[in-house]
Design an enzyme around this catalytic site. Sequence first.
Site, PDB file in Angstrom:
ATOM      1  NE  ARG A   1      -7.002   7.396   6.601  1.00  0.00           N
ATOM      2  CZ  ARG A   1      -7.255   6.378   5.780  1.00  0.00           C
ATOM      3  NH1 ARG A   1      -6.525   5.269   5.825  1.00  0.00           N
ATOM      4  NH2 ARG A   1      -8.224   6.442   4.896  1.00  0.00           N
TER       5      ARG A   1
ATOM      6  CG  HIS B   1      -8.217   7.316  -2.239  1.00  0.00           C
ATOM      7  ND1 HIS B   1      -7.825   6.800  -3.463  1.00  0.00           N
ATOM      8  CD2 HIS B   1      -8.011   6.326  -1.339  1.00  0.00           C
ATOM      9  CE1 HIS B   1      -7.411   5.550  -3.288  1.00  0.00           C
ATOM     10  NE2 HIS B   1      -7.512   5.244  -2.018  1.00  0.00           N
TER      11      HIS B   1
ATOM     12  CD  GLN C   1      -5.757  10.167   2.592  1.00  0.00           C
ATOM     13  OE1 GLN C   1      -6.452   9.221   2.891  1.00  0.00           O
ATOM     14  NE2 GLN C   1      -4.466  10.218   2.857  1.00  0.00           N
TER      15      GLN C   1
ATOM     16  NE  ARG D   1      -4.848   6.316   0.339  1.00  0.00           N
ATOM     17  CZ  ARG D   1      -5.699   5.667   1.116  1.00  0.00           C
ATOM     18  NH1 ARG D   1      -6.413   6.320   2.014  1.00  0.00           N
ATOM     19  NH2 ARG D   1      -5.842   4.371   0.992  1.00  0.00           N
TER      20      ARG D   1
ATOM     21  CG  PHE E   1      -2.361  -0.173   0.911  1.00  0.00           C
ATOM     22  CD1 PHE E   1      -2.885  -1.420   0.661  1.00  0.00           C
ATOM     23  CD2 PHE E   1      -3.211   0.931   0.837  1.00  0.00           C
ATOM     24  CE1 PHE E   1      -4.216  -1.589   0.335  1.00  0.00           C
ATOM     25  CE2 PHE E   1      -4.548   0.777   0.519  1.00  0.00           C
ATOM     26  CZ  PHE E   1      -5.055  -0.479   0.272  1.00  0.00           C
TER      27      PHE E   1
ATOM     28  CD  GLU F   1      -2.771   3.827  -1.314  1.00  0.00           C
ATOM     29  OE1 GLU F   1      -3.314   4.929  -1.109  1.00  0.00           O
ATOM     30  OE2 GLU F   1      -1.903   3.349  -0.563  1.00  0.00           O
TER      31      GLU F   1
ATOM     32  CG  LEU G   1     -11.761   4.511  -2.712  1.00  0.00           C
ATOM     33  CD1 LEU G   1     -11.121   5.880  -2.829  1.00  0.00           C
ATOM     34  CD2 LEU G   1     -11.562   3.965  -1.317  1.00  0.00           C
TER      35      LEU G   1
ATOM     36  CG  HIS H   1     -10.541   8.573   1.139  1.00  0.00           C
ATOM     37  ND1 HIS H   1     -11.566   7.704   0.844  1.00  0.00           N
ATOM     38  CD2 HIS H   1      -9.608   7.836   1.801  1.00  0.00           C
ATOM     39  CE1 HIS H   1     -11.268   6.499   1.311  1.00  0.00           C
ATOM     40  NE2 HIS H   1     -10.091   6.549   1.902  1.00  0.00           N
TER      41      HIS H   1
HETATM   42  C1  LIG Z   1     -14.950   3.821   0.436  1.00  0.00           C
HETATM   43  C2  LIG Z   1     -13.952   3.825   1.553  1.00  0.00           C
HETATM   44  C3  LIG Z   1     -12.924   2.883   1.566  1.00  0.00           C
HETATM   45  C4  LIG Z   1     -11.990   2.878   2.613  1.00  0.00           C
HETATM   46  N1  LIG Z   1     -10.999   1.929   2.614  1.00  0.00           N
HETATM   47  C5  LIG Z   1     -10.131   1.893   3.654  1.00  0.00           C
HETATM   48  C6  LIG Z   1      -9.143   0.869   3.740  1.00  0.00           C
HETATM   49  O1  LIG Z   1      -9.074  -0.039   2.916  1.00  0.00           O
HETATM   50  N2  LIG Z   1      -8.280   0.896   4.777  1.00  0.00           N
HETATM   51  C7  LIG Z   1      -8.328   1.847   5.736  1.00  0.00           C
HETATM   52  O2  LIG Z   1      -7.533   1.816   6.669  1.00  0.00           O
HETATM   53  N3  LIG Z   1      -9.282   2.820   5.695  1.00  0.00           N
HETATM   54  C8  LIG Z   1     -10.179   2.855   4.688  1.00  0.00           C
HETATM   55  N4  LIG Z   1     -11.143   3.832   4.665  1.00  0.00           N
HETATM   56  C9  LIG Z   1     -11.269   4.734   5.815  1.00  0.00           C
HETATM   57  C10 LIG Z   1     -11.924   4.008   6.970  1.00  0.00           C
HETATM   58  O3  LIG Z   1     -12.794   3.043   6.480  1.00  0.00           O
HETATM   59  C11 LIG Z   1     -12.708   4.942   7.881  1.00  0.00           C
HETATM   60  O4  LIG Z   1     -11.928   6.058   8.226  1.00  0.00           O
HETATM   61  C12 LIG Z   1     -13.099   4.209   9.164  1.00  0.00           C
HETATM   62  O5  LIG Z   1     -13.727   2.996   8.861  1.00  0.00           O
HETATM   63  C13 LIG Z   1     -13.993   5.057  10.033  1.00  0.00           C
HETATM   64  O6  LIG Z   1     -14.473   4.279  11.102  1.00  0.00           O
HETATM   65  P1  LIG Z   1     -15.285   4.938  12.284  1.00  0.00           P
HETATM   66  O7  LIG Z   1     -15.659   3.841  13.205  1.00  0.00           O
HETATM   67  O8  LIG Z   1     -14.521   6.084  12.820  1.00  0.00           O
HETATM   68  O9  LIG Z   1     -16.593   5.563  11.588  1.00  0.00           O
HETATM   69  P2  LIG Z   1     -17.753   4.903  10.699  1.00  0.00           P
HETATM   70  O10 LIG Z   1     -17.487   3.516  10.312  1.00  0.00           O
HETATM   71  O11 LIG Z   1     -18.052   5.892   9.647  1.00  0.00           O
HETATM   72  O12 LIG Z   1     -18.968   4.855  11.721  1.00  0.00           O
HETATM   73  C14 LIG Z   1     -19.577   6.013  12.216  1.00  0.00           C
HETATM   74  C15 LIG Z   1     -20.701   5.609  13.133  1.00  0.00           C
HETATM   75  O13 LIG Z   1     -21.187   6.758  13.794  1.00  0.00           O
HETATM   76  C16 LIG Z   1     -22.576   6.748  13.802  1.00  0.00           C
HETATM   77  N5  LIG Z   1     -23.036   8.138  13.888  1.00  0.00           N
HETATM   78  C17 LIG Z   1     -22.642   9.201  13.147  1.00  0.00           C
HETATM   79  N6  LIG Z   1     -23.306  10.297  13.546  1.00  0.00           N
HETATM   80  C18 LIG Z   1     -24.106   9.923  14.555  1.00  0.00           C
HETATM   81  C19 LIG Z   1     -25.055  10.598  15.388  1.00  0.00           C
HETATM   82  N7  LIG Z   1     -25.316  11.906  15.246  1.00  0.00           N
HETATM   83  N8  LIG Z   1     -25.714   9.887  16.323  1.00  0.00           N
HETATM   84  C20 LIG Z   1     -25.500   8.547  16.469  1.00  0.00           C
HETATM   85  N9  LIG Z   1     -24.626   7.870  15.713  1.00  0.00           N
HETATM   86  C21 LIG Z   1     -23.954   8.549  14.782  1.00  0.00           C
HETATM   87  C22 LIG Z   1     -22.982   6.046  12.525  1.00  0.00           C
HETATM   88  O14 LIG Z   1     -24.254   5.472  12.686  1.00  0.00           O
HETATM   89  C23 LIG Z   1     -21.885   4.980  12.417  1.00  0.00           C
HETATM   90  O15 LIG Z   1     -22.275   3.832  13.136  1.00  0.00           O
HETATM   91  C24 LIG Z   1     -12.086   3.848   3.642  1.00  0.00           C
HETATM   92  C25 LIG Z   1     -13.115   4.771   3.629  1.00  0.00           C
HETATM   93  C26 LIG Z   1     -14.028   4.780   2.583  1.00  0.00           C
HETATM   94  C27 LIG Z   1     -15.098   5.841   2.604  1.00  0.00           C
END
Ligand SMILES: Cc1cc2nc3c(=O)[nH]c(=O)nc-3n(C[C@H](O)[C@H](O)[C@H](O)COP(=O)(O)OP(=O)(O)OC[C@H]3O[C@@H](n4cnc5c(N)ncnc54)[C@H](O)[C@@H]3O)c2cc1C
Length: 588
Positions: free
Chosen positions: A394, A242, A240, A286, A116, A255, A252, A353
């Site tokens: 990142r 992507h 960031q 990135r 990566f 990568e 997306l 991203h």
């Molecule tokens: C398409 C895509 C591909 C990616 N691929 C990778 C990868 O291969 N490797 C990598 O390391 N990273 C990757 N990333 C980045 C990574 O996936 C995310 O940064 C990470 O998963 C975020 O996790 P999180 O738990 O912080 O938030 P999220 O998984 O976004 O979860 C947020 C949670 O908060 C809750 N929430 C939000 N607002 C409220 C509210 N007001 N009240 C109650 N609940 C709320 C939602 O319901 C959800 O459950 C990718 C991102 C995207 C968009």
Amino acid sequence: MQVHEYDVVIVGAGGAGMRAAIESGQRARTAVLTKLYPTRSHTGAAQGGMCAALANVEEDNWEWHTFDTIKGGDYLVDQDAAEVMAKEAIDAVLDLEKMGLPFNRTPEGKIDQRRFGGHTRDHGKAPVRRACYAADRTGHMILQTLYQNCVKHGVEFFNEFYVLDLLMVEEDGVKKAAGAVAYELATGEIHVFRSKAVVFATGGFGKVFKTTSNAHTLTGDGVAVTFRRGLPLEDMEFFQFHPTGLAGLGILLSEAARGEGGILRNGDGERFMERYAPTIKDLAPRDIVARSMANEVREGRGAGPNKDYVLLDLTHLEPAHIDAKLPDITEFARTYLGVEPYTEPVPVFPTAHYGMGGIPTNIDAEVLLDNDTVVPGLYAAGECACVSVHGSNRLGTNSLLDINVFGKRAGLAAAEYVKTAKLPELPEDENPAEFVQTMVETMRSSNGTESVAAIRKDLQETMDANVQVFRTEETLRTALADVEALRERYKNVGIQDRGSRYNLDLLEAIELGFLLEISEIVIVGALHRKESRGGHFREDFPDRDDANFMKHTMIYKDPEAEVEGIKGLRMENKPVVVTRYQPMERKY
Ligand SMILES: Cc1cc2nc3c(=O)[nH]c(=O)nc-3n(C[C@H](O)[C@H](O)[C@H](O)COP(=O)(O)OP(=O)(O)OC[C@H]3O[C@@H](n4cnc5c(N)ncnc54)[C@H](O)[C@@H]3O)c2cc1C
């Protein structure tokens, strides 16, 4: 209004929230409040992988991983935090394996690893295989695995509960977390959750942009809610882009496509990354790849009828290899662009991203009120938090890692804290839900004539045009003026649905308020930072300026103050933690 009492309330059921819940749920009465059904969280969309220096397929160690993270983040990374993350990465992957995650395997049965961007052997000598993965559905597998384990441990979920406010009390002059206020989508009822500890894990805010890889729900709620309660936000100017979004759409293509051998080419068929990053080429971090792509297009070497994108070439890979390692993303190219990746290169362009900034925390996920004062009982982890392990850019696969390492730390720290903490008393003469009730009622009964969709569209367009890969004082001033005008229009916003059941109209309007608030902070931070570093590139200040800007930005809500002409904001700085790597020139 219903009132609930818990030891720990976790806001968000993505990877960070559920990883926290697995720890805290086994030790303390824990509720997870989530606006989405847990398995719909954006973590499930993550594709490429989660890194850890397992050294399963070639030599590697956590110190190299730490170094890559720091250099990748252009030296704005807090190095103590990066060390913790790189060291604990190994257990984070093994924890998931033990919970049942079906990683891809090597022929000998070890967890397989792939390349990566920015992950290198021995301080930049060559790309290294560090990303653990499950085809291009790694996030999906993580999210399902964590959810199953939450269910196993009896974690209580409140699904489709939107947290719109954080409760804080002051005891003996110290501000503490006291719970959260949520709006229940199904009924329109408001719930007060009193608790000893609150963990924010609400994910990112990519929806400030139009062209983005992010889901519609990523509106930065937790970031905005804590900010409105007087807590600072750190490094918000660093966003960031992507490199490989499907051109024109932003969807997306991981990568991992380049990790598996994919090559970027310009309109002349040239492998242009050889010019920008001679050592690791297409696998540079990135920020560098996204800027190089944008530059090719600006200088007239784009591909396509309008020369406004570049090409991701996978045609030299075996179809069987593509099917085994990159099945979903190649299907996206077929479905959304009608391109066959076996035989045709895929049109791509940078897509918004990931927000590097967020709610400031220390390495135990404790939220900071200022540079070093912790808010007792308040935690944040995942994309909404800024530890800061990503600095100004990142590395790919470091976010799935971040949510597991710091999600776990948040859950453990909250569970430990509630062992001795008392449930904070809320002031008897105040209605804890008043702020949310007023916000909801004002919106529901508004006779405003502005539409949510129109304001959101204008916001996303100006952010796309002016707060991009390349920024200048002029573009940022334009964006800021636009956002101020949109905030005025927002005061006159109206909604169609006045009901209480499943009123998504209402919630979208509230989410738009979060997006507007966050955009302003992103722009103000970007205007103030008169240098180029990581994901923040100022054409008018193209060099990194360590003498003046080797520091984190902290922005507060403050009615008395003003930043960059915007009243009501205060800016301060926080020193970067440097342990063993002095800033160097960043070449790849
Ligand atoms: C398409 C895509 C591909 C990616 N691929 C990778 C990868 O291969 N490797 C990598 O390391 N990273 C990757 N990333 C980045 C990574 O996936 C995310 O940064 C990470 O998963 C975020 O996790 P999180 O738990 O912080 O938030 P999220 O998984 O976004 O979860 C947020 C949670 O908060 C809750 N929430 C939000 N607002 C409220 C509210 N007001 N009240 C109650 N609940 C709320 C939602 O319901 C959800 O459950 C990718 C991102 C995207 C968009």
